[in-house]
Design a protein around this motif. Sequence first.
Motif, PDB file in Angstrom:
ATOM      1  N   GLU A 102      21.868  30.148 144.701  1.00 48.37           N
ATOM      2  CA  GLU A 102      22.070  31.581 144.953  1.00 48.37           C
ATOM      3  C   GLU A 102      20.823  32.200 145.591  1.00 48.37           C
ATOM      4  O   GLU A 102      20.918  32.993 146.520  1.00 48.37           O
ATOM      5  N   ARG A 103      19.659  31.824 145.102  1.00 49.41           N
ATOM      6  CA  ARG A 103      18.415  32.340 145.676  1.00 49.41           C
ATOM      7  C   ARG A 103      18.280  31.934 147.133  1.00 49.41           C
ATOM      8  O   ARG A 103      17.941  32.749 147.996  1.00 49.41           O
ATOM      9  N   GLN A 106      20.770  33.919 149.249  1.00 51.83           N
ATOM     10  CA  GLN A 106      20.317  35.289 149.479  1.00 51.83           C
ATOM     11  C   GLN A 106      19.206  35.308 150.536  1.00 51.83           C
ATOM     12  O   GLN A 106      19.151  36.194 151.382  1.00 51.83           O
TER      13      GLN A 106
END
Length: 110
Positions: A102-103, A106
């Motif tokens: 997810e990081r 993003q």
Amino acid sequence: MTELLTPTENGTSATESSLPLREQAVVQAKKKRDFRADLLAYVLVNAFLWLIWGVVLAAADGPWFPWPLFPLVGWGIGLIFHAWDTYGRKPFSDAEIAREVERLRQRSLR
């Protein structure tokens, strides 16, 4: 040693924790066997170095610096890291991997 990564059906990578138990057991057994071999070599080689030092010390007049301390400490530090990798380090959890994915997702959207 880094975590084992294997491709999965959808093209992502899976960590050692998603490997079948038998494969995980083989990897862990190999790590333990390798560590025991390194520990045996450490003990035997350092005992031999201390024996050499003792023989030379007995033949020499007066005190002499215990030079086997250098390989004992230097190799010992490496052995501690090897022990930690073998017995102390846990594989990545699915939650940790999901957070990292997810990081990265993003960051790539920026």
